[in-house]
Motif scaffolding. Structure first.
Motif, PDB file in Angstrom:
ATOM      1  N   GLY A 122      24.402  35.412  39.383  1.00 21.98           N
ATOM      2  CA  GLY A 122      25.311  36.792  38.862  1.00 21.98           C
ATOM      3  C   GLY A 122      25.962  37.749  40.158  1.00 21.98           C
ATOM      4  O   GLY A 122      26.405  38.510  39.933  1.00 21.98           O
ATOM      5  N   LEU A 123      25.782  37.547  41.108  1.00 25.01           N
ATOM      6  CA  LEU A 123      25.692  38.855  42.166  1.00 25.01           C
ATOM      7  C   LEU A 123      27.197  38.266  42.570  1.00 25.01           C
ATOM      8  O   LEU A 123      27.724  37.490  42.820  1.00 25.01           O
ATOM      9  N   PRO A 124      28.154  39.526  42.465  1.00 27.05           N
ATOM     10  CA  PRO A 124      29.507  38.980  42.289  1.00 27.05           C
ATOM     11  C   PRO A 124      30.491  39.534  43.743  1.00 27.05           C
ATOM     12  O   PRO A 124      29.737  40.373  44.413  1.00 27.05           O
ATOM     13  N   PHE A 125      30.486  38.636  44.172  1.00 24.04           N
ATOM     14  CA  PHE A 125      31.338  38.821  45.504  1.00 24.04           C
ATOM     15  C   PHE A 125      32.893  38.299  45.249  1.00 24.04           C
ATOM     16  O   PHE A 125      33.788  37.110  44.964  1.00 24.04           O
ATOM     17  N   GLU A 126      34.001  39.046  45.994  1.00 17.60           N
ATOM     18  CA  GLU A 126      35.237  38.659  45.962  1.00 17.60           C
ATOM     19  C   GLU A 126      35.885  37.656  46.118  1.00 17.60           C
ATOM     20  O   GLU A 126      35.520  37.628  47.041  1.00 17.60           O
ATOM     21  N   ARG A 127      36.674  37.585  46.066  1.00 18.26           N
ATOM     22  CA  ARG A 127      37.829  36.607  47.380  1.00 18.26           C
ATOM     23  C   ARG A 127      38.672  37.438  48.217  1.00 18.26           C
ATOM     24  O   ARG A 127      40.103  36.948  47.865  1.00 18.26           O
ATOM     25  N   THR A 128      38.132  38.055  48.355  1.00 15.26           N
ATOM     26  CA  THR A 128      39.328  39.076  48.992  1.00 15.26           C
ATOM     27  C   THR A 128      38.541  39.759  50.055  1.00 15.26           C
ATOM     28  O   THR A 128      37.630  39.483  50.813  1.00 15.26           O
ATOM     29  N   GLN A 129      39.554  39.926  51.308  1.00 12.29           N
ATOM     30  CA  GLN A 129      39.476  40.139  52.773  1.00 12.29           C
ATOM     31  C   GLN A 129      39.405  41.939  53.080  1.00 12.29           C
ATOM     32  O   GLN A 129      40.170  42.455  52.845  1.00 12.29           O
ATOM     33  N   HIS A 130      38.779  42.406  54.435  1.00 16.13           N
ATOM     34  CA  HIS A 130      38.933  43.985  55.204  1.00 16.13           C
ATOM     35  C   HIS A 130      38.669  43.179  55.940  1.00 16.13           C
ATOM     36  O   HIS A 130      37.952  43.251  57.030  1.00 16.13           O
ATOM     37  N   LEU A 131      40.220  42.965  57.211  1.00 12.34           N
ATOM     38  CA  LEU A 131      39.918  42.638  58.368  1.00 12.34           C
ATOM     39  C   LEU A 131      39.824  43.596  59.498  1.00 12.34           C
ATOM     40  O   LEU A 131      40.234  42.867  60.717  1.00 12.34           O
ATOM     41  N   ASP A 132      39.470  44.672  59.135  1.00 13.08           N
ATOM     42  CA  ASP A 132      40.351  45.421  60.218  1.00 13.08           C
ATOM     43  C   ASP A 132      38.657  46.276  60.488  1.00 13.08           C
ATOM     44  O   ASP A 132      37.696  46.137  59.429  1.00 13.08           O
ATOM     45  N   THR A 139      36.477  50.127  48.749  1.00 14.25           N
ATOM     46  CA  THR A 139      36.543  49.354  47.974  1.00 14.25           C
ATOM     47  C   THR A 139      35.710  47.903  47.509  1.00 14.25           C
ATOM     48  O   THR A 139      34.491  48.183  48.071  1.00 14.25           O
ATOM     49  N   THR A 140      35.998  47.070  47.004  1.00 16.68           N
ATOM     50  CA  THR A 140      35.246  45.796  46.741  1.00 16.68           C
ATOM     51  C   THR A 140      35.405  44.888  47.606  1.00 16.68           C
ATOM     52  O   THR A 140      34.525  43.805  46.924  1.00 16.68           O
ATOM     53  N   GLU A 141      36.043  45.151  48.495  1.00 11.47           N
ATOM     54  CA  GLU A 141      36.651  44.196  48.795  1.00 11.47           C
ATOM     55  C   GLU A 141      34.948  43.069  49.652  1.00 11.47           C
ATOM     56  O   GLU A 141      34.330  43.905  50.141  1.00 11.47           O
ATOM     57  N   CYS A 142      35.204  41.746  49.837  1.00 11.92           N
ATOM     58  CA  CYS A 142      34.534  40.644  50.673  1.00 11.92           C
ATOM     59  C   CYS A 142      33.711  40.630  51.765  1.00 11.92           C
ATOM     60  O   CYS A 142      33.473  41.164  52.032  1.00 11.92           O
ATOM     61  N   ALA A 168      30.837  42.904  45.314  1.00 10.51           N
ATOM     62  CA  ALA A 168      32.414  43.400  44.639  1.00 10.51           C
ATOM     63  C   ALA A 168      31.355  45.155  44.180  1.00 10.51           C
ATOM     64  O   ALA A 168      31.659  45.417  43.407  1.00 10.51           O
ATOM     65  N   GLY A 169      30.923  46.387  44.903  1.00 11.29           N
ATOM     66  CA  GLY A 169      30.800  47.512  44.773  1.00 11.29           C
ATOM     67  C   GLY A 169      31.408  48.665  46.111  1.00 11.29           C
ATOM     68  O   GLY A 169      31.798  48.160  46.946  1.00 11.29           O
ATOM     69  N   THR A 170      31.103  49.556  45.834  1.00 12.63           N
ATOM     70  CA  THR A 170      31.873  50.723  46.768  1.00 12.63           C
ATOM     71  C   THR A 170      30.548  50.799  47.757  1.00 12.63           C
ATOM     72  O   THR A 170      29.900  51.547  46.547  1.00 12.63           O
ATOM     73  N   GLY A 171      30.882  52.046  48.650  1.00 13.39           N
ATOM     74  CA  GLY A 171      30.355  53.173  49.429  1.00 13.39           C
ATOM     75  C   GLY A 171      29.670  52.220  50.335  1.00 13.39           C
ATOM     76  O   GLY A 171      28.784  51.226  49.987  1.00 13.39           O
ATOM     77  N   GLU A 172      28.535  53.476  50.887  1.00 13.95           N
ATOM     78  CA  GLU A 172      27.338  52.534  51.194  1.00 13.95           C
ATOM     79  C   GLU A 172      26.005  52.638  50.748  1.00 13.95           C
ATOM     80  O   GLU A 172      25.462  51.929  51.099  1.00 13.95           O
ATOM     81  N   ASN A 173      26.166  52.444  49.417  1.00  7.52           N
ATOM     82  CA  ASN A 173      24.784  52.395  48.667  1.00  7.52           C
ATOM     83  C   ASN A 173      26.204  50.896  47.688  1.00  7.52           C
ATOM     84  O   ASN A 173      25.236  50.636  46.550  1.00  7.52           O
ATOM     85  N   ALA A 174      27.074  49.709  48.077  1.00  7.01           N
ATOM     86  CA  ALA A 174      27.098  49.121  47.470  1.00  7.01           C
ATOM     87  C   ALA A 174      25.955  47.747  46.727  1.00  7.01           C
ATOM     88  O   ALA A 174      25.680  47.280  46.379  1.00  7.01           O
ATOM     89  N   GLY A 175      24.986  47.826  47.370  1.00 13.19           N
ATOM     90  CA  GLY A 175      23.514  46.772  47.097  1.00 13.19           C
ATOM     91  C   GLY A 175      22.991  47.498  45.735  1.00 13.19           C
ATOM     92  O   GLY A 175      22.635  46.256  45.451  1.00 13.19           O
ATOM     93  N   SER A 176      23.339  47.840  45.464  1.00 16.92           N
ATOM     94  CA  SER A 176      22.702  48.661  43.789  1.00 16.92           C
ATOM     95  C   SER A 176      23.306  46.712  43.076  1.00 16.92           C
ATOM     96  O   SER A 176      23.749  46.855  42.391  1.00 16.92           O
ATOM     97  N   VAL A 177      25.025  46.799  43.348  1.00 18.44           N
ATOM     98  CA  VAL A 177      25.566  45.688  42.686  1.00 18.44           C
ATOM     99  C   VAL A 177      24.977  44.452  42.796  1.00 18.44           C
ATOM    100  O   VAL A 177      25.064  43.653  41.743  1.00 18.44           O
ATOM    101  N   GLY A 178      24.400  44.254  43.827  1.00 17.42           N
ATOM    102  CA  GLY A 178      24.228  43.083  43.901  1.00 17.42           C
ATOM    103  C   GLY A 178      22.530  42.885  43.875  1.00 17.42           C
ATOM    104  O   GLY A 178      21.903  41.672  43.265  1.00 17.42           O
TER     105      GLY A 178
END
Length: 491
Positions: A122-132, A139-142, A168-178
């Motif tokens: 159930g861990l949410p991972f988008e099919r998105t990217q942030h390559l900068d 953002t929720t980018e993966c 797919a969480g945001t910020g420094e504490n996105a780990g809670s979503v996982g």
């Protein structure tokens, strides 16, 4: 290690009646503990989770939620990035200098299937990217580059690929979503857990096998029999000032640990009590990134001698390690007007020093040895104008002559800026999480996973964001199955 308080080991014949009994006791309910508990339970073991806090999640829940995984994950494939276990292993072997190369090879071979397993939980991972270049995302980018894959010499060893998979969480504490889905799985599958419970001692039987634990609770002491094994997944020793002083003396007063109060090395000390060896106890990743914005990478970093000391396009933890080791821990970021910007990570507290019309004035203003910065800039600018950096091999995409005055400097000194850190050292373990002594012999009945065990990367110079959650969840699974008496199988 002489100053560390090592708990007493208890003998089972002194316990009398056990208050609770299980097959596998898992100490800690962060990502490694959850994954260990789920696999042990699914392998048919009766599992009990013991957690010091009032609920599960651990430091994993307050992390940025990045899992370092590759070898051709579904996200990598969907976004057109070629990767293979061979390329991933070549990179990790060359950059991390792992204590157990075979375990790292297995992690790389199983990495894509482990990612799929995490999604199945159930861990949410988008099919998105942030390559900068980024440290964490709002953002929720993966998919991200989170290490030194593009850095020389590693880019010559293995084809670079982004392997940071952020939930797919945001910020420094996105780990809670996982962590939320893993905690929910444990609850739904009926794995019992006791909270506000501090494991103070291990118990051994007459044959020397770890067979139980002593637990301190608000209303007294209980003893738990663990017939098949105990898994230590109690986190790092970030918050233990004595262990930090003993092992990482270069961390100073302005350095701040990342973690939660229970990251006090309790799991490491429990392992030491029965003879488990440790590894990489001096390993640390200190971070106070100069980027974003990425344009600052085109500047140069110099020490008090006016010399460059690390390729500026390094992962921020690698840069932090090098800054920590410089003379007097002093360092400055030098930029010209073309790329001037303020560092955007607010917690770093890098300070703007001043602006100067000439390099000579900047050299004097920073108190650097006469002629030192002038020589460094002249050499750097000459090479950069030719698109090369024969000194530190900075990637050509980040090279530009710094010749457009006025100039500016930011103080990024280790003893002045705020470097947040996590420790990398811990108990020595095998591929199945079994605790090992100094001669790599297993400690019967005892396992460790997550930040209680030594990381694959033994130095912040080789760490990549996600090398805690990725390997922690994977080797947690393996420890759970092995403790339950089942063989490891991919997927």
């Amino acid at each position: 290690m002489s100053n560390i308080d090592i708990p007493e080991v208890l003998n089972s014949d002194e316990i009398g009646d056990w208050d609770m009994s299980c097959d596998v006791a898992v100490i800690g309910q962060g990502v490694a503990g959850c994954c260990a508990a789920l696999e042990a339970h699914r392998a048919g073991a009766n599992v009990l989770i013991i957690e010091r806090a009032s609920g599960g999640g651990g430091a994993s829940a307050v992390s940025s939620g990045i899992y370092y995984l590759g070898g051709g994950t579904e996200v990598q494939k969907a976004l057109g990035h070629e990767d293979s276990p061979d390329e991933m292993a070549a990179y990790m072997m060359s950059s991390c200098d792992p204590l157990d190369p075979l375990a790292v090879r297995q992690f790389c071979d199983d990495s894509a299937s482990h990612f799929s397993w995490l999604e199945e939980q159930g861990l949410p991972f988008e099919r998105t990217q942030h390559l900068d270049k980024a440290v964490f995302l709002d953002t929720t980018e993966c998919l991200m580059y989170t290490g030194n894959e593009k850095l020389w010499p590693y880019r010559e060893v293995a084809k670079p690929a982004p392997r940071g998979h952020k939930v797919a969480g945001t910020g420094e504490n996105a780990g809670s979503v996982g962590m939320a889905p893993l905690l929910e799985k444990c609850e739904k599958e009926g794995i019992p857990a006791i909270y506000d419970s501090n494991v103070t001692n291990l118990v051994r039987d007459a044959n020397g096998r770890v067979c139980g634990i002593r637990v301190k609770q608000a209303d007294g002491i209980i003893h738990v029999n663990a017939r098949r094994g105990v898994i230590l997944a109690a986190g790092s020793f970030n918050m233990n000032t004595q262990m930090i002083a003993d092992n990482i003396p270069l961390l100073g007063e302005t350095s701040e640990p990342l973690g939660i109060p229970s990251n006090d090395g309790a799991g490491v000390r429990l392992g030491l009590s029965v003879g488990t060896a440790t590894s990489a106890m001096d390993g640390v990743i200190p971070t106070a990134s100069i980027y974003p914005p990425a344009q600052l990478i085109k500047g140069i970093l110099v020490n008090k001698r006016g010399e460059r000391f690390v390729a500026e396009d390094s992962y921020h933890g690698r840069t932090g390690n090098f800054v920590m080791e410089q003379p007097d821990q002093k360092a400055w970021l030098i930029v010209d007007q073309d790329i001037f910007a303020y560092p955007e990570i607010p917690t770093a507290n890098h300070s703007f020093v001043d602006g100067w019309e000439t390099v000579e004035e900047m050299e004097a203003g920073l108190g650097l040895p006469p002629g030192s910065l002038v020589r460094t800039m002249e050499e750097y600018n000459k090479n950069a104008s030719e698109g090369r950096d024969p000194v530190l091999f900075k990637s050509p995409e980040w090279l530009k002559p710094l010749d457009q005055g006025p100039y500016a400097a930011f103080d990024i000194s280790f003893d002045r800026s705020t470097y947040l850190f996590i420790t990398l050292g811990g108990l020595k373990t095998g591929a199945d999480g079994e605790c090992l002594d100094a001669r790599s012999e297993p400690i019967p009945g005892l396992y460790a996973a997550g930040a209680t065990a030594a990381h694959i990367a033994r130095s912040g110079k080789s760490y990549a964001s996600g090398m805690s959650l990725g390997p922690g969840s994977y080797f947690g699974r393996r420890a759970g199955r092995h403790a339950a008496g089942a063989n490891w199988s991919r997927g």
